[in-house]
Scaffold this motif. Sequence first.
Motif, PDB file in Angstrom:
ATOM      1  N   GLU A   1       2.596   9.025  -0.416  1.00 44.79           N
ATOM      2  CA  GLU A   1       3.505   9.647   0.504  1.00 44.79           C
ATOM      3  C   GLU A   1       2.581   9.937   1.887  1.00 44.79           C
ATOM      4  O   GLU A   1       2.690   9.677   2.992  1.00 44.79           O
ATOM      5  CB  GLU A   1       3.983  10.950   0.471  1.00 44.79           C
ATOM      6  CG  GLU A   1       4.803  11.679   1.332  1.00 44.79           C
ATOM      7  CD  GLU A   1       6.181  10.878   1.677  1.00 44.79           C
ATOM      8  OE1 GLU A   1       6.626  11.118   3.096  1.00 44.79           O
ATOM      9  OE2 GLU A   1       6.275   9.878   1.048  1.00 44.79           O
ATOM     10  N   ALA A   2       1.121  10.405   1.616  1.00 44.19           N
ATOM     11  CA  ALA A   2       0.278  10.543   2.644  1.00 44.19           C
ATOM     12  C   ALA A   2      -0.067   9.287   3.220  1.00 44.19           C
ATOM     13  O   ALA A   2      -0.319   9.117   4.678  1.00 44.19           O
ATOM     14  CB  ALA A   2      -0.905  11.169   2.174  1.00 44.19           C
ATOM     15  N   ILE A   3      -0.095   8.258   2.478  1.00 37.70           N
ATOM     16  CA  ILE A   3      -0.594   6.961   3.299  1.00 37.70           C
ATOM     17  C   ILE A   3       0.553   6.495   4.050  1.00 37.70           C
ATOM     18  O   ILE A   3       0.524   6.050   5.080  1.00 37.70           O
ATOM     19  CB  ILE A   3      -0.744   5.824   2.033  1.00 37.70           C
ATOM     20  CG1 ILE A   3      -2.058   6.272   1.212  1.00 37.70           C
ATOM     21  CG2 ILE A   3      -0.858   4.634   2.525  1.00 37.70           C
ATOM     22  CD1 ILE A   3      -2.228   5.174  -0.034  1.00 37.70           C
TER      23      ILE A   3
ATOM     24  N   SER B   1      -1.714  14.284  -6.335  1.00 37.48           N
ATOM     25  CA  SER B   1      -1.140  13.461  -7.166  1.00 37.48           C
ATOM     26  C   SER B   1      -0.946  12.210  -6.756  1.00 37.48           C
ATOM     27  O   SER B   1      -1.049  11.935  -5.472  1.00 37.48           O
ATOM     28  CB  SER B   1       0.269  13.999  -7.721  1.00 37.48           C
ATOM     29  OG  SER B   1       1.077  13.857  -6.717  1.00 37.48           O
ATOM     30  N   GLU B   2      -0.575  10.798  -7.567  1.00 40.04           N
ATOM     31  CA  GLU B   2      -0.514   9.568  -6.933  1.00 40.04           C
ATOM     32  C   GLU B   2       0.712   9.657  -6.210  1.00 40.04           C
ATOM     33  O   GLU B   2       0.581   8.994  -5.093  1.00 40.04           O
ATOM     34  CB  GLU B   2      -0.268   8.701  -7.877  1.00 40.04           C
ATOM     35  CG  GLU B   2      -1.682   8.499  -8.822  1.00 40.04           C
ATOM     36  CD  GLU B   2      -1.400   7.500 -10.050  1.00 40.04           C
ATOM     37  OE1 GLU B   2      -0.684   6.845  -9.928  1.00 40.04           O
ATOM     38  OE2 GLU B   2      -2.414   7.349 -10.860  1.00 40.04           O
TER      39      GLU B   2
ATOM     40  N   ALA C   1      -3.244   4.156  -4.876  1.00 40.09           N
ATOM     41  CA  ALA C   1      -3.068   5.601  -4.754  1.00 40.09           C
ATOM     42  C   ALA C   1      -4.221   6.231  -5.593  1.00 40.09           C
ATOM     43  O   ALA C   1      -4.784   7.322  -5.375  1.00 40.09           O
ATOM     44  CB  ALA C   1      -1.798   6.092  -5.128  1.00 40.09           C
ATOM     45  N   LYS C   2      -4.629   5.884  -6.842  1.00 34.68           N
ATOM     46  CA  LYS C   2      -5.420   6.300  -8.051  1.00 34.68           C
ATOM     47  C   LYS C   2      -6.765   6.025  -7.475  1.00 34.68           C
ATOM     48  O   LYS C   2      -7.484   6.987  -7.466  1.00 34.68           O
ATOM     49  CB  LYS C   2      -5.024   5.479  -9.338  1.00 34.68           C
ATOM     50  CG  LYS C   2      -5.908   6.188 -10.340  1.00 34.68           C
ATOM     51  CD  LYS C   2      -5.663   5.305 -11.755  1.00 34.68           C
ATOM     52  CE  LYS C   2      -6.685   5.822 -12.919  1.00 34.68           C
ATOM     53  NZ  LYS C   2      -6.439   5.300 -14.128  1.00 34.68           N
ATOM     54  N   ALA C   3      -7.138   5.036  -6.838  1.00 37.77           N
ATOM     55  CA  ALA C   3      -8.224   4.587  -6.480  1.00 37.77           C
ATOM     56  C   ALA C   3      -8.829   5.488  -5.287  1.00 37.77           C
ATOM     57  O   ALA C   3      -9.890   5.836  -5.295  1.00 37.77           O
ATOM     58  CB  ALA C   3      -8.566   3.054  -6.130  1.00 37.77           C
ATOM     59  N   LEU C   4      -7.856   5.959  -4.474  1.00 41.22           N
ATOM     60  CA  LEU C   4      -7.833   6.614  -3.245  1.00 41.22           C
ATOM     61  C   LEU C   4      -8.185   8.088  -3.539  1.00 41.22           C
ATOM     62  O   LEU C   4      -9.261   8.656  -3.211  1.00 41.22           O
ATOM     63  CB  LEU C   4      -7.003   6.474  -2.343  1.00 41.22           C
ATOM     64  CG  LEU C   4      -7.107   7.216  -0.959  1.00 41.22           C
ATOM     65  CD1 LEU C   4      -8.218   6.846  -0.342  1.00 41.22           C
ATOM     66  CD2 LEU C   4      -5.907   7.250  -0.208  1.00 41.22           C
ATOM     67  N   ARG C   5      -7.455   8.543  -4.712  1.00 45.57           N
ATOM     68  CA  ARG C   5      -7.649   9.888  -5.188  1.00 45.57           C
ATOM     69  C   ARG C   5      -9.017  10.001  -5.835  1.00 45.57           C
ATOM     70  O   ARG C   5      -9.643  10.963  -5.794  1.00 45.57           O
ATOM     71  CB  ARG C   5      -6.530  10.289  -6.143  1.00 45.57           C
ATOM     72  CG  ARG C   5      -5.009  10.481  -5.508  1.00 45.57           C
ATOM     73  CD  ARG C   5      -4.187  11.145  -6.455  1.00 45.57           C
ATOM     74  NE  ARG C   5      -4.577  12.423  -6.844  1.00 45.57           N
ATOM     75  CZ  ARG C   5      -5.056  12.925  -8.124  1.00 45.57           C
ATOM     76  NH1 ARG C   5      -4.519  11.753  -9.201  1.00 45.57           N
ATOM     77  NH2 ARG C   5      -5.267  13.925  -8.379  1.00 45.57           N
ATOM     78  N   ASN C   6      -9.322   9.100  -6.648  1.00 43.81           N
ATOM     79  CA  ASN C   6     -10.919   9.091  -7.386  1.00 43.81           C
ATOM     80  C   ASN C   6     -11.849   8.910  -6.200  1.00 43.81           C
ATOM     81  O   ASN C   6     -12.874   9.696  -6.661  1.00 43.81           O
ATOM     82  CB  ASN C   6     -10.841   7.699  -8.208  1.00 43.81           C
ATOM     83  CG  ASN C   6     -10.068   7.970  -9.553  1.00 43.81           C
ATOM     84  OD1 ASN C   6      -9.647   9.014  -9.677  1.00 43.81           O
ATOM     85  ND2 ASN C   6      -9.833   6.850 -10.043  1.00 43.81           N
TER      86      ASN C   6
ATOM     87  N   MET D   1       0.715  -1.288   0.033  1.00 43.56           N
ATOM     88  CA  MET D   1       0.077   0.040   0.072  1.00 43.56           C
ATOM     89  C   MET D   1       0.824   1.123   0.162  1.00 43.56           C
ATOM     90  O   MET D   1       0.132   2.418  -0.323  1.00 43.56           O
ATOM     91  CB  MET D   1      -0.868   0.019   1.156  1.00 43.56           C
ATOM     92  CG  MET D   1      -0.479   0.249   2.557  1.00 43.56           C
ATOM     93  SD  MET D   1      -1.704   0.036   3.911  1.00 43.56           S
ATOM     94  CE  MET D   1      -0.770   1.077   5.134  1.00 43.56           C
ATOM     95  N   TYR D   2       2.265   1.425   0.474  1.00 44.80           N
ATOM     96  CA  TYR D   2       2.978   2.263   0.404  1.00 44.80           C
ATOM     97  C   TYR D   2       3.679   2.782  -1.186  1.00 44.80           C
ATOM     98  O   TYR D   2       3.762   3.775  -1.316  1.00 44.80           O
ATOM     99  CB  TYR D   2       4.351   2.247   1.420  1.00 44.80           C
ATOM    100  CG  TYR D   2       3.739   2.094   2.750  1.00 44.80           C
ATOM    101  CD1 TYR D   2       2.796   2.689   3.424  1.00 44.80           C
ATOM    102  CD2 TYR D   2       4.434   1.120   3.480  1.00 44.80           C
ATOM    103  CE1 TYR D   2       2.303   2.572   4.723  1.00 44.80           C
ATOM    104  CE2 TYR D   2       4.191   0.953   5.096  1.00 44.80           C
ATOM    105  CZ  TYR D   2       3.289   1.706   5.401  1.00 44.80           C
ATOM    106  OH  TYR D   2       2.869   1.569   6.755  1.00 44.80           O
TER     107      TYR D   2
END
Length: 354
Positions: free
Chosen positions: A227-229, A221-222, A208-213, A201-202
């Motif tokens: 980095e946030a995760i 950005s991805e 990352a893309k699914a979370l941003r959507n 997950m890191y």
Amino acid sequence: MKNKEIYKKDPNKSALLNDGVAAMTDALSDEERTTLRFELENFVCEGEYLKGLVRILETFIGHIGQTEQPAAWISGFFGSGKSHLAKMIRYLWIDYKFERDGATARGLARLSDDVKDQLKELSTVGKRYGGLHAASGTLGSGASGSVRLEFLGIVFRSMHLPASFPQAKFCLWLKRNNFYDQVCAEVESGEKTFQQELNDMYVSPVLAKALRNADPAFADSEAQAKEAIRKQFPKPKDISNDEFVQAVSETLSVDGEIPCTVVILDEVQQFIGEDSSRAFDVQVLVEACSKKFRDRLLFIGTGQTSLNSTPNLSKLQGRFTVNVQLSDSDVETVTRRVVLAKKTDCISKLENVL
């Protein structure tokens, strides 16, 4: 008449699916569910099994509305059936249902009226206080070395979450913000699985893309999402007692309420051994949960000897006050009846033989 003809099941065609050893599993695979069903159908609820089960249920029900639940300790020599009894308690507690045909744990097991009455009362209590839940596992089976993190892994798995602390916290965060279903669906719309991406997950671009959507405000950005995760869900070597209690509460809460929960820690004595720090950690862990969750949480631990047998175990006596001692007579009962159930018209002959 041949000896095998006096049995309901032919000994030559019957086999112990668990090889005589009960494993603490979450019944997630077909093999685990088949073994669990076999164990329930052949559970011999007699002797100290019967007395112990009734004692544990009576004590829990009797302390609903009190400030704490007394923990229980199941002891007995190697092979006496401690893990077997503890496993049966877990699945009888929630009346586990087999999806294949709708059979339930309480319906499959041969239980006395005393046990049935207590389980019925437990279900009534559960309906009033957020339902029934059960978790079980063996401390020391994780790789973290932290008692708190290993215990949380047991609780996480019981709620179908990853055992890993950062992964479980990430899933809880997704659920709390109503992103979980959307993120899972998008990840698995391709050739990936959600669990595969959680393991990475890191660095996972798919996650990352699914979370941003799902949440455009999470990151621009991805790369920033990854980095946030990493920052929001780090992998700790250990956590504080406050963080531990908060994580248990967040995991078990249903609409803000903790259900009536039993947590079974198998082979606690073996885990503690000669390590006094482990004994202290287990003691503090149980005390923290007992004070926070009051009458809703029951601990059951198992070990080969009673709590006053070693200096380390004696530290737990103040918490584990409901004692169930299994003896060799209980093993004989299990051996006699677990597979070779008797024909009604041959009871006297069988007892004479044995």
